[in-house]
Design a protein around this motif. Structure first.
Motif, PDB file in Angstrom:
ATOM      1  N   ASN A  87      -6.872   1.948   0.285  1.00  0.00           N
ATOM      2  CA  ASN A  87      -6.075   0.715   0.245  1.00  0.00           C
ATOM      3  C   ASN A  87      -6.855  -0.485  -0.300  1.00  0.00           C
ATOM      4  N   VAL A  88      -7.862  -0.210  -1.122  1.00  0.00           N
ATOM      5  CA  VAL A  88      -8.575  -1.286  -1.799  1.00  0.00           C
ATOM      6  C   VAL A  88      -7.824  -1.623  -3.089  1.00  0.00           C
ATOM      7  N   VAL A  89      -7.568  -2.909  -3.289  1.00  0.00           N
ATOM      8  CA  VAL A  89      -6.832  -3.347  -4.475  1.00  0.00           C
ATOM      9  C   VAL A  89      -7.705  -3.177  -5.709  1.00  0.00           C
ATOM     10  N   ILE A  90      -7.174  -2.482  -6.711  1.00  0.00           N
ATOM     11  CA  ILE A  90      -7.867  -2.286  -7.981  1.00  0.00           C
ATOM     12  C   ILE A  90      -7.271  -3.262  -8.982  1.00  0.00           C
ATOM     13  N   GLU A  91      -8.095  -4.133  -9.492  1.00  0.00           N
ATOM     14  CA  GLU A  91      -7.616  -5.125 -10.449  1.00  0.00           C
ATOM     15  C   GLU A  91      -7.111  -4.442 -11.708  1.00  0.00           C
ATOM     16  N   HIS A  92      -6.238  -5.150 -12.435  1.00  0.00           N
ATOM     17  CA  HIS A  92      -5.590  -4.551 -13.612  1.00  0.00           C
ATOM     18  C   HIS A  92      -6.601  -4.135 -14.683  1.00  0.00           C
ATOM     19  N   ASP A  93      -7.633  -4.931 -14.852  1.00  0.00           N
ATOM     20  CA  ASP A  93      -8.598  -4.636 -15.909  1.00  0.00           C
ATOM     21  C   ASP A  93      -9.783  -3.820 -15.410  1.00  0.00           C
ATOM     22  N   ALA A  94      -9.762  -3.423 -14.133  1.00  0.00           N
ATOM     23  CA  ALA A  94     -10.881  -2.664 -13.571  1.00  0.00           C
ATOM     24  C   ALA A  94     -10.709  -1.185 -13.860  1.00  0.00           C
ATOM     25  N   PRO A  95     -11.834  -0.481 -14.128  1.00  0.00           N
ATOM     26  CA  PRO A  95     -11.732   0.959 -14.369  1.00  0.00           C
ATOM     27  C   PRO A  95     -11.465   1.707 -13.067  1.00  0.00           C
ATOM     28  N   GLY A  96     -11.161   2.975 -13.190  1.00  0.00           N
ATOM     29  CA  GLY A  96     -10.924   3.792 -12.012  1.00  0.00           C
ATOM     30  C   GLY A  96      -9.452   4.081 -11.808  1.00  0.00           C
ATOM     31  N   SER A  97      -9.200   5.192 -11.129  1.00  0.00           N
ATOM     32  CA  SER A  97      -7.820   5.591 -10.879  1.00  0.00           C
ATOM     33  C   SER A  97      -7.310   4.950  -9.602  1.00  0.00           C
ATOM     34  N   GLY A  98      -6.031   4.876  -9.495  1.00  0.00           N
ATOM     35  CA  GLY A  98      -5.392   4.309  -8.316  1.00  0.00           C
ATOM     36  C   GLY A  98      -3.900   4.522  -8.397  1.00  0.00           C
ATOM     37  N   ALA A  99      -3.231   4.318  -7.298  1.00  0.00           N
ATOM     38  CA  ALA A  99      -1.783   4.501  -7.236  1.00  0.00           C
ATOM     39  C   ALA A  99      -1.096   3.151  -7.325  1.00  0.00           C
ATOM     40  N   GLN A 100      -0.151   3.044  -8.243  1.00  0.00           N
ATOM     41  CA  GLN A 100       0.622   1.817  -8.409  1.00  0.00           C
ATOM     42  C   GLN A 100       1.802   1.841  -7.443  1.00  0.00           C
ATOM     43  N   ILE A 101       1.906   0.824  -6.593  1.00  0.00           N
ATOM     44  CA  ILE A 101       3.038   0.742  -5.677  1.00  0.00           C
ATOM     45  C   ILE A 101       3.708  -0.619  -5.821  1.00  0.00           C
ATOM     46  N   GLU A 102       4.962  -0.647  -5.465  1.00  0.00           N
ATOM     47  CA  GLU A 102       5.742  -1.879  -5.509  1.00  0.00           C
ATOM     48  C   GLU A 102       6.580  -1.945  -4.235  1.00  0.00           C
ATOM     49  N   PHE A 103       6.495  -3.082  -3.568  1.00  0.00           N
ATOM     50  CA  PHE A 103       7.269  -3.247  -2.345  1.00  0.00           C
ATOM     51  C   PHE A 103       7.678  -4.707  -2.219  1.00  0.00           C
ATOM     52  N   PRO A 104       8.792  -4.974  -1.519  1.00  0.00           N
ATOM     53  CA  PRO A 104       9.274  -6.348  -1.384  1.00  0.00           C
ATOM     54  C   PRO A 104       8.613  -7.101  -0.233  1.00  0.00           C
TER      55      PRO A 104
END
Length: 340
Positions: free
Chosen positions: A284-301
């Motif tokens: 649950n560490v936020v990965i910045e848009h320009d940062a390398p590395g994989s991560g899961a994109q989620i969207e919630f209200p």
């Protein structure tokens, strides 16, 4: 009707067609504030304002992401459930704490699953961690971690469409409650101003009496009394102006209807939902848009209700199976060993 009006009659504004939903909401408002039904043309005035709130809220609700399956089996596969719960074993126990969820399944004995709104408190914590860029490992890297707690399930539905309709109705009701709260605040302020006015007038009367008789003749405290009277008169004028802005008590019903209609006609000022998009690591560490590395994109209200003491709450539409619902007695037994 004037001469030109008879020659070229003006088109009357087409009244807003009252739907079954707005009709039900009008009846709900009358239950919450029975005095509204004594206002002039209350249905014709409430329906257009309610229609504006319904249209605004419905547009928001239609944009909400689809419901996701909340289960231990889906914890790894669904990034949303993975982010909202610390471990797969937490999903069923946390959701089974909801009395509303148990009550819903009890009232729907044939239902195999329920659609529900999962509300959560979201916290963003800044800390220093470790990050890898290519072949190099960097320490003391500033990171943002998201965490979700205070999971609440209060609204359940038979289907996702049914759930979304319930959300629309409840949010519109919340907006109307904000209008009723404003009316209550106005009435409380009116009472306070009237009490203040009585005290100010009594004080002025006492000062005026002090300036009579021998004190006025010999000039004792004349200057002090005059200055205090002037200040007191300014307070009385301000008090009268504040009361005038609230209107007469005889106009209270029209004022109440005006406040309710104004609040319902401006729903964005009283309820707002924004979508938050983040890319998260498995921790649950936020990965910045320009940062390398994989991560899961989620969207919630994120729901922002100015009238709510909880402020901003994250929420998600979920689907929960009856088979995963833990009996409430087991929940009590599991925590009983903590009781001293």
């Amino acid at each position: 009707m004037g001469f030109f009006d008879r020659l070229w009659p003006r088109k009357r504004a087409t009244p807003v067609q009252e739907t079954e939903q707005t009709r039900a909401l009008v009846e709900r408002l009358i239950v919450l504030s029975p005095s509204l039904k004594f206002a002039r043309d209350y249905r014709e005035r409430l329906s257009p304002a309610l229609a504006q709130s319904v249209a605004y809220v419905r547009e928001i609700v239609e944009r909400l992401p689809p419901a996701c399956e909340a289960s231990a089996a889906n914890w790894l596969a669904n990034p949303h459930i993975h982010a909202f719960f610390a471990a797969p074993a937490d999903v069923a126990p946390v959701l089974s704490r909801s009395p509303e969820l148990h009550a819903w399944f009890e009232s729907h004995p044939l239902a195999r699953e329920a659609w529900a709104v999962l509300g959560m408190a979201m916290a963003e914590r800044r800390s220093l961690g470790v990050a890898q860029h290519g072949d190099h490992v960097h320490t003391d890297v500033s990171q943002t971690t998201l965490s979700f707690d205070d999971h609440q399930v209060r609204v359940c539905g038979e289907s996702e469409a049914d759930l979304r309709e319930q959300i629309v109705q409840r949010v519109v009701e919340q907006i109307a409650l904000e209008g009723l709260a404003q009316i209550g605040a106005d009435e409380s302020r009116r009472d306070a101003l009237e009490q203040e006015r009585a005290l100010l007038r009594t004080r002025r009367q006492l000062l005026t009496r002090q300036g009579a008789g021998t004190q006025k003749m010999v000039g004792e405290r004349a200057v002090e009394n005059a200055a205090e009277l002037a200040q007191l008169q300014a307070q009385i004028d301000a008090n009268e102006q504040a009361l005038a802005e609230l209107g007469l008590k005889t106009d209270a019903l029209e004022h109440e209807m005006g406040v309710i209609c104004d609040v319902l006609a401006h729903p964005a000022q009283h309820a707002n939902v924004e979508m938050k998009q983040v890319r998260l690591s498995p921790m649950n560490v936020v990965i910045e848009h320009d940062a390398p590395g994989s991560g899961a994109q989620i969207e919630f209200p994120l729901a922002r209700l100015p009238a709510s003491p909880q402020g901003v709450r994250a929420f998600s539409l979920i689907r929960f199976a009856r088979a995963d619902l833990m009996p409430r007695p087991k929940l009590l037994d599991s925590g009983s060993h903590f009781v001293i």
